[in-house]
Design an enzyme around this catalytic site. Structure first.
Site, PDB file in Angstrom:
ATOM      1  N   GLU A 217       0.818  -1.222   0.000  1.00  0.00           N
ATOM      2  CA  GLU A 217       0.000   0.000   0.000  1.00  0.00           C
ATOM      3  C   GLU A 217       0.850   1.271   0.000  1.00  0.00           C
ATOM      4  OE1 GLU A 217      -2.950  -0.532   3.107  1.00  0.00           O
ATOM      5  OE2 GLU A 217      -3.940  -2.100   1.939  1.00  0.00           O
ATOM      6  N   GLU A 318      -3.908  -9.270  -1.544  1.00  0.00           N
ATOM      7  CA  GLU A 318      -4.524  -9.136  -0.216  1.00  0.00           C
ATOM      8  C   GLU A 318      -6.004  -8.844  -0.333  1.00  0.00           C
ATOM      9  OE1 GLU A 318      -2.509  -6.601   2.711  1.00  0.00           O
ATOM     10  OE2 GLU A 318      -4.475  -6.087   3.538  1.00  0.00           O
TER      11      GLU A 318
END
Length: 494
Positions: A217, A318
């Site tokens: 991220e 994810e």
């Protein structure tokens, strides 16, 4: 002349018999998980309606090669397994990696700590240690490494591991913090060597790492837990000039996946990553997450990413039921549209429509099928095991896992999510090719893959409240089966 007539008679008779012969029906095995209680149950009898949905398999249409399916080794999951009795610990790992279970083939773990760690930690804690003389993975030897090794011992075919850093050590960053900030230019070479050291250290433990994502991220997570920021251009520059050359010089054969965040920004990232031959050189693919929506797959973004780099991986690294505390032994909840995610409360007004309430099972099944049908070749869940609180998590960022445990009482709960994931991971094996299909019902979600052994796996998902009959056709043969309401099926054609 008589012989000639006799020959014509035999030929006509043979042709008449051939015309009367009906094709053999398809021989299939059908496995279903459903809201009515099926859990990867093999079905042999079907109550079919008159009108059937037509699903035609087109094996000559071939798409991406499948890398695998699986979940993640986190310190949270591994520490919980350490607290379970031996039988339950082994049973959980068998259920994920054994021949009787989900047969996970693609996994992920974190390099340094993440939110699903017990505390903040780095393998290079000594400030200014630019030569990484004090580098050590000792922190992982009590939990993550034993979990991986035990899984390896149970896995007949083995599995790939992708490792992702949430952050560099704080001393390498411009804010000297675990959260947020950017990598300081003077530590780029050191951070690249960090990846290489990690590969060597895990290899010494008998664990091979198949791939890296450069940063989990990189757009940040509001600085809530471990993070480090990159723009698409900054990450590409780091890969092109530091990480790629360093791993290459040290003789490491490992995949490098860029991005590693939500799909709504995918276009701008792949544009930077694959701008030209130089920027693309060390990238082996793109990693994505699903948190931008509880229902939208972003097919246009996935198609764009594939078209930009058709020879590169596109892997979902994810996903989880986020911002929820698990429901303990309450299967019905996982099939109902009662779950909410982070965006239910916090999404900006223009994005709020992307975050309605949802059924966890639906979210998983729809997303995996949608991803496969739009060139994604690998799909990885987040934590494999969490407790009844949805942790442990040092930030108290509670989430749901497919397997929930109560370590105090040595109890295990396999949620319906576990069975949904198994429908893919158990039956679509690495090296399979996604193949074409045509369906007469757009409300019945379908994806099809042909395995290396020639078997064909057809996945059907019926999220409606009415069961359906399905006529499955391959070549001249077909079979009519039925799928229950709120059900996912895997149909294996030998």
């Amino acid at each position: 002349m008589k012989v000639f007539k006799y020959g014509i008679y035999i030929l006509i008779t043979f042709l008449m018999l051939s015309c009367d012969e009906k094709p053999e029906p398809l021989q299939v095995e059908v496995f279903e998980s459903s809201a009515n209680g099926n859990k990867l149950t093999r079905l042999t009898e079907f109550s079919t309606a008159v009108e059937a949905v037509d699903v035609k398999i087109i094996p000559e249409e071939k798409f991406q090669t499948i890398t695998g399916f699986g979940g993640s080794f986190t310190e949270a999951s591994a520490s919980l397994l350490n607290q379970m009795g031996k039988a339950n610990r082994t049973g959980i790992l068998e259920a994920y990696f054994g021949e009787s279970g989900a047969r996970y083939s693609l996994t992920r773990t974190h390099m340094n700590s993440c939110d699903f760690s017990l505390s903040n930690y780095s393998y290079a804690p000594v400030e200014g240690d630019i030569e990484l003389k004090n580098f050590s993975i000792e922190e992982d030897k009590d939990d993550i490494i034993p979990m991986i090794k035990d899984a390896m011992a149970l896995s007949k075919d083995g599995f790939k591991i992708i490792s992702s850093p949430w952050t560099a050590p704080p001393w390498m960053k411009d804010n000297n913090d675990w959260r947020g900030g950017k990598l300081l230019p003077e530590y780029r070479a050191t951070w690249a060597q960090f990846f290489s050291k990690y590969l060597d250290a895990y290899k010494e433990q008998g664990i091979g790492i198949w791939g890296f994502t450069v940063e989990n991220e990189p757009l940040g997570n509001d600085n809530n837990w471990e993070s480090m920021h990159f723009t698409a251009e900054e990450m590409t520059d780091f890969v092109q000039n530091d990480l790629g050359p360093t791993l290459e010089a040290n003789g490491h054969d490992v995949k490098i996946l860029g991005y590693d965040q939500n799909r709504e920004h995918l276009k701008e990232w792949v544009d930077a990553m694959y701008a030209n031959e130089e920027t693309s050189k060390y990238y082996d693919g793109t990693a994505i997450h699903w948190y931008a929506s509880t229902y939208e797959v972003f097919p246009d973004a996935l198609q764009y990413a594939h078209d930009k780099a058709p020879d590169k991986h596109l892997i979902q690294t994810e996903a989880c039921v986020d911002a929820e505390i698990p429901k303990w032994k309450e299967d019905a909840w996982y099939w109902k549209k009662e779950a909410t995610d982070w965006g239910w409360d916090w999404a900006p007004e223009e994005d709020r429509h992307l975050h309605p309430k949802y059924a966890p099972v639906n979210r998983y099944a729809r997303d995996i099928i949608g991803c496969l049908n739009n060139w994604v070749d690998g799909w990885i869940d987040w934590n494999m095991v969490l407790d009844k609180q949805g942790g442990p998590n040092w930030f108290k960022n509670w989430c749901v896992a497919p397997v929930i445990v109560d370590p105090n009482n040595d109890e295990v709960y396999f949620t319906p999510i576990y069975y949904v994931l198994s429908h893919f991971s158990r039956f679509i094996r690495p090296g399979a090719k996604r193949i074409g299909f045509e369906s007469s019902d757009s409300n019945l979600l379908v994806t099809v893959a042909e395995n290396l052994d020639g078997s064909i796996a057809v996945i059907l998902f019926n999220e409606g409240n009415v069961g359906k009959s399905v006529r499955l056709t391959l070549g001249e043969s077909n079979v009519v089966i039925a799928i229950n309401a709120q059900a996912i099926q895997t149909i294996i054609i030998k």
